[in-house]
Design a protein around this motif. Structure first.
Motif, PDB file in Angstrom:
ATOM      1  N   THR A   1     -27.588   2.685 -15.758  1.00  0.00           N
ATOM      2  CA  THR A   1     -26.206   1.979 -15.663  1.00  0.00           C
ATOM      3  C   THR A   1     -25.811   1.496 -17.112  1.00  0.00           C
TER       4      THR A   1
ATOM      5  N   LEU B   1     -24.092   4.980  -9.207  1.00  0.00           N
ATOM      6  CA  LEU B   1     -23.837   4.375 -10.352  1.00  0.00           C
ATOM      7  C   LEU B   1     -22.585   3.213 -10.422  1.00  0.00           C
TER       8      LEU B   1
ATOM      9  N   ALA C   1     -22.830  -0.400 -11.409  1.00  0.00           N
ATOM     10  CA  ALA C   1     -21.643  -0.849 -12.663  1.00  0.00           C
ATOM     11  C   ALA C   1     -20.575  -1.759 -12.055  1.00  0.00           C
TER      12      ALA C   1
END
Length: 260
Positions: free
Chosen positions: A118, A41, A45
């Motif tokens: 995300t 993630l 991100a």
């Protein structure tokens, strides 16, 4: 300061060095949020948050705070940007978009599940940032904006390619999907900047900016360079003004047929 912020030099200059410092603090906080929830993630991100963006919404938070430097302002600025970025990631899923701002989207690089997750992370962290301030009014403001964003997106997709959209409906859609978060940004600046009595007025000010921003964005979608959205791979089928380009009147104004 990121590259696109440099394009807003006049605003930054008017805001003084403190505005730049607050924006820098916001960038640090955004990076912390992006990196704090696992490597996979974090990769998506971080790529999303570092892809650019003018940080207009955080700027409005700070500009409406009348020079205050309360730490809650940074949390609010991070929250509105996180929510904004979450909507972009989810939009790319809905549009199956390969590029955004000239870079591969999370959808293109990681697939639908990675992009959806995300976006969900960014969305949830936006509210976590505001919850940390202990202000129910702030959370309520962002919640209302979030609901408006969803309603506006549904309206836009329902109206895709329709020739029957009235100016009033179009502006309402712009208000919901874009201006509502500008409004919330200004309101949060007022709430945490010691100006609660001006919250409603500043919210209306932000709403006006958001409407103008969205209308201009839509005009550029139709009449701007075809490379504007990374090669034209996204947005066209969903642009609120795209249907106008399909009409004979619009084709004659453009001097030809609409782009495929």
């Amino acid at each position: 300061m990121n590259t696109t912020q440099a394009q807003l030099g006049a605003v930054l200059a008017a805001g003084g060095p403190e505005l730049t410092r607050l924006l820098d603090r916001t960038e640090v906080r955004l990076a912390e949020v992006a990196e704090g929830h696992g490597a996979e993630l974090a990769r998506h991100a971080t790529a999303t948050l570092s892809a650019g963006g003018k940080r207009l919404r955080p700027m409005l938070v700070f500009l409406c705070a009348n020079g205050d430097t309360d730490d809650r302002l940074v949390a609010a600025a991070a929250a509105v940007e996180l929510l904004h970025m979450a909507t972009l990631v989810h939009d790319d899923v809905l549009d199956s978009a390969p590029l955004r701002r000239g870079r591969p989207t999370v959808f293109a690089e990681g697939g639908r599940l990675a992009a959806t997750t995300t976006g969900d992370l960014l969305f949830s962290r936006a509210f976590a940032e505001l919850a940390s301030t202990g202000s129910p009014d702030a959370v309520r403001s962002l919640s209302e904006a979030s609901s408006a964003l969803a309603r506006g997106e549904l309206m836009q997709r329902a109206d895709a390619w329709s020739r029957d959209v009235t100016p009033e409906r179009y502006l309402e859609r712009c208000r919901l999907k874009t201006a509502s978060l500008f409004c919330a940004s200004c309101r949060l600046g007022a709430l945490f900047g010691g100006r609660p009595a001006m919250a409603d007025a500043l919210c209306r000010f932000g709403e006006g900016i958001g409407l103008a921003f969205q209308v201009l964005d839509d005009v550029l979608d139709v009449s701007g360079p075809w490379e504007r959205h990374g090669g034209g791979a996204r947005r066209w089928s969903w642009s609120p003004t795209a249907s106008l380009s399909a009409t004979p009147r619009r084709r004659s104004l453009r001097g030809g047929s609409p782009r495929p």
